[in-house]
Design an enzyme around this catalytic site. Sequence first.
Site, PDB file in Angstrom:
ATOM      1  N   GLU A  47      47.752  42.739  47.695  1.00 53.84           N
ATOM      2  CA  GLU A  47      47.551  43.909  46.832  1.00 53.84           C
ATOM      3  C   GLU A  47      48.359  45.074  47.392  1.00 53.84           C
ATOM      4  O   GLU A  47      48.302  45.366  48.578  1.00 53.84           O
ATOM      5  CB  GLU A  47      46.074  44.313  46.749  1.00 53.84           C
ATOM      6  CG  GLU A  47      45.204  43.361  45.965  1.00 53.84           C
ATOM      7  CD  GLU A  47      43.754  43.817  45.863  1.00 53.84           C
ATOM      8  OE1 GLU A  47      43.505  45.040  45.936  1.00 53.84           O
ATOM      9  OE2 GLU A  47      42.879  42.953  45.707  1.00 53.84           O
ATOM     10  N   GLU A  83      38.906  40.629  50.284  1.00 53.95           N
ATOM     11  CA  GLU A  83      38.238  41.854  50.725  1.00 53.95           C
ATOM     12  C   GLU A  83      36.755  41.647  51.037  1.00 53.95           C
ATOM     13  O   GLU A  83      35.892  42.368  50.537  1.00 53.95           O
ATOM     14  CB  GLU A  83      38.408  42.956  49.679  1.00 53.95           C
ATOM     15  CG  GLU A  83      39.853  43.406  49.530  1.00 53.95           C
ATOM     16  CD  GLU A  83      40.013  44.627  48.640  1.00 53.95           C
ATOM     17  OE1 GLU A  83      39.032  45.040  48.004  1.00 53.95           O
ATOM     18  OE2 GLU A  83      41.128  45.181  48.578  1.00 53.95           O
TER      19      GLU A  83
END
Length: 949
Positions: free
Chosen positions: A516, A441
């Site tokens: 995720e 991220e």
Amino acid sequence: MKSYKILAFLLLIKLSQATASFAQDKIELKREHILIDTGWRFALGHPYDVKKDFYNGTGYFSYLAKTGYGDGAAAPGFDDRTWRKLNVPHDWAVEQGFDKNASLSHGFKAIGRNFPDASVGWYRKSISIPAKDLGRKISIAFDGVFRNSIVWVNGHYLGIEPSGYHGFEYDITDYLNYGGENVIAVRVDVTIEEGWFYEGAGIYRHVWLNKTAPLHIIPNGTFVRSTINNNEALVKASVTLKNDALENDKFNIKQSIVDAKGKVVASGSLQNIELNALTEKEFTIDIPVVKPQLWDLENPYLYQLLTTITKNEEVIDEYKTNFGIRTIRFDADKGFFLNGKRVEVKGTNNHQDHAGVGVALPDEVQYFRISKLKEMGSNAYRCSHNPPTPELLDACDRLGMLVIDENRLMGITEQNLNYLKKLIIRDRNHPSIISWSIGNEEWNIEGNITGARIAKTMQAFAKTIDTTRAITAAISGGIGNGISTTIDLLGYNYVATKNTDEQHKKYPAQFSWGTEEGSTVASRGLYSNNMEKHELAAYDTRQNENFLSLEDGWKHYAARPYLAGMFIWTGFDYRGEPTPFGWPSVVSYFGMVDLCGFPKDNTWYLKSWWTDKPTLHLLPHWNWKGSEGKPIEVKAYSNCDEVELFLNKKSLGKKRMEPNGHLNWTVNYTPGTLEAVGFKNGKKILTDEVKTTSNPTHVSIIQEAIPIEKSTLAILKVDVRDASNQAVPTAVNEIDFQISGPAKIIGVGNGNPTSLEPDQFIEHIDVIQINDFKEKPISNIDDITELTTDLTDWDYAFKQERTQEFGKKVKALIYRGNFDLEDWNDATKITFFYKSIGKQQSIYINGKKIADKLTENKKGNAFTLDKSVLKVGKNTIAILATPILKVQSWDNINADPGLFQVLKPAADWKRKLFSGLAQVIVQSTGEAGEVTLKASSNGLKPAIIKIKL
């Protein structure tokens, strides 16, 4: 000038003697890997107040200016006797209280920039190095220190390691006092966070002392990989050797493969190899293994590679490497394959902290946590978002858990790439690891050309070290540009905002999985939302439009073979990120299990569809006093064909289970028994029930299983039960713990995200200084006439240099000062740690003699003080002494008489239940004997358990 020549001559003689001794004594050749976790001293320092930081770095020469000039607490002669005694691994952050002004990311623990008095920690330890070790290579290795650590040995500055997640090792060979004591000092600074989640503070992983011969295998110096053809494996075993001697050396290498029973099943060797002085080189041997046992999830079989280096038929080094023989591959259309069989990756993301102990996890807790994840059907673990402790990977190897091993920070500088290299080299022999992750991220770069360039460079660099695993990166922003266009194995973070089918069509050769997914939030054991109290119902509810529910997320991945599987955010709860709340929530709500490992209801959804084991779970509990007649949402998680629900034996209907789904009922509450019956092929195979309980009558303790032999740790589950021995799921009783025998409690927890109770109960130490220290000459040390006189004509102590001339004029002195004490209780221990300021001295406190004519003691003296001598408030101290004088002008004369330590024992351990449960962790202290734990609560019958360690 003459004195300097004499000193140089004496040093030359000493060096010649040491060289002669070295020549006469045979160097010890056996490799030693010594754990040095015990016997450390610890104290809090300060990031900018030098007085509170023990005056480190304030000398005329700093440790950066001249070799061996570590000062303050880094100096070998520093008196650390008032510091707290402890063992590492240690996390001082978990010991701190909570504060709303602290970092949300760190679970509001009172450390960091706003709390400078708790943001620097010092550790010191003395180790003995035998004289026979002279000639060996000796290093000190830290598996992890959070963070920004500086290390000294005998005052010699070794280096700085800014990262809190990477292990590091320093060669200390030439700094050591052979045949004597050696002092290690470590300064740790957590003022700045490295991540955005709880990271702890201190030496939170193991510390090792490594000893080898000059010719030796380098740290993490082996690499084992294999290929399989029919019923034979070809093991390629590489080893990197370094010759630290000052001359070339010849030697032989033998690589032996040892099976799980200790039998050598194959071997290979290289003979008469030469390695130049002060160089290192890698050597590789191909070793065939017939009918190998493969490492897989059901049978995680491990071999050991024994690497032996010999010279003149004598073993000079041995190195053991655990490894597994297996094949892995990703397919862009069909997902992941282990040993040629498609395996659906059913993973969880996890940070590294646990209830009670923070990030300083005993090794057994790693095995406990992995076993809890496997119980719900998980077969994969993502190290979020940093290199893990080595023992975590050992647990995954031994228990059968696939791993994404993740780099901390993306970048292409020498430091960035070196960190990635260290990660891969350290961990590449673990068969559990199936992918290296280069980042997570990175919003600032993940969708642009900069991110694509960085990812491409890091990916190519990783492949120069290990070509056997795929390289992944986790993308949470948009896809179709940036990193997602160049990474081999695309990691999707949350597909609610992404079209995976479109990406697969656009990049058909790209591997992909979900790094995720889920991100559901729930409070264990609570089934209605109360936003004011920060309580979230433990139903699988979509957090918001940017996330799918757990069920919808799994359905997306299960329906698409090109997606290798997914990793849930998260397996365990963790401190910090208490989404969607802030203070006073201090723990996340994301976990499938809470911070203690107690399962939330979502674990049974996963168990239903991630395992083949028949499963049936009914929720919620059935204690709803005051809600009689009101509708209650009831769910069943199961992999049965059908489930029928009964309330007090009356059927509420049978329903058919949708694959990867669950069943719902709305039931008007009536106290009693709610029962679910599961059917397979029309036959009843399972039941589950929840009952209305009465008030608790007694406490119960259960020792949980840890899948490791000879555990020195016990993890205990505590609850309260009613007269029918039913656990009360809504109980919030406070439980008190008492332990006896050779063990100690090291942490307590309950999984409550809003609990501000202490995780640990530790002794409290106050260190008291002597103030207004003054001196006056006296005739001799028996002259007590100045014990109580006025100090107006006294001089400040040690204002005059202690020269030989001073000694001709002054035969004895009296020193006077004062110190302040707060009130104490009977358990308080007050100790004066004295440092000699005279050749001979007598000590008085409040006019009472506590020491008579002590001779000078370089190590100091300690006096446990009778409290009858002391008083609350100002106390006086007087020291009558004959002066210590300088022999040379550069001599340092001790001018510090020492400190008072006020030690208050730890308070009794306790913890409130949350949704009926609490956890206590007990660790052996190493002695023989029976360990007993008592858990009690007001008005209830206590529980007593004999703990097996």
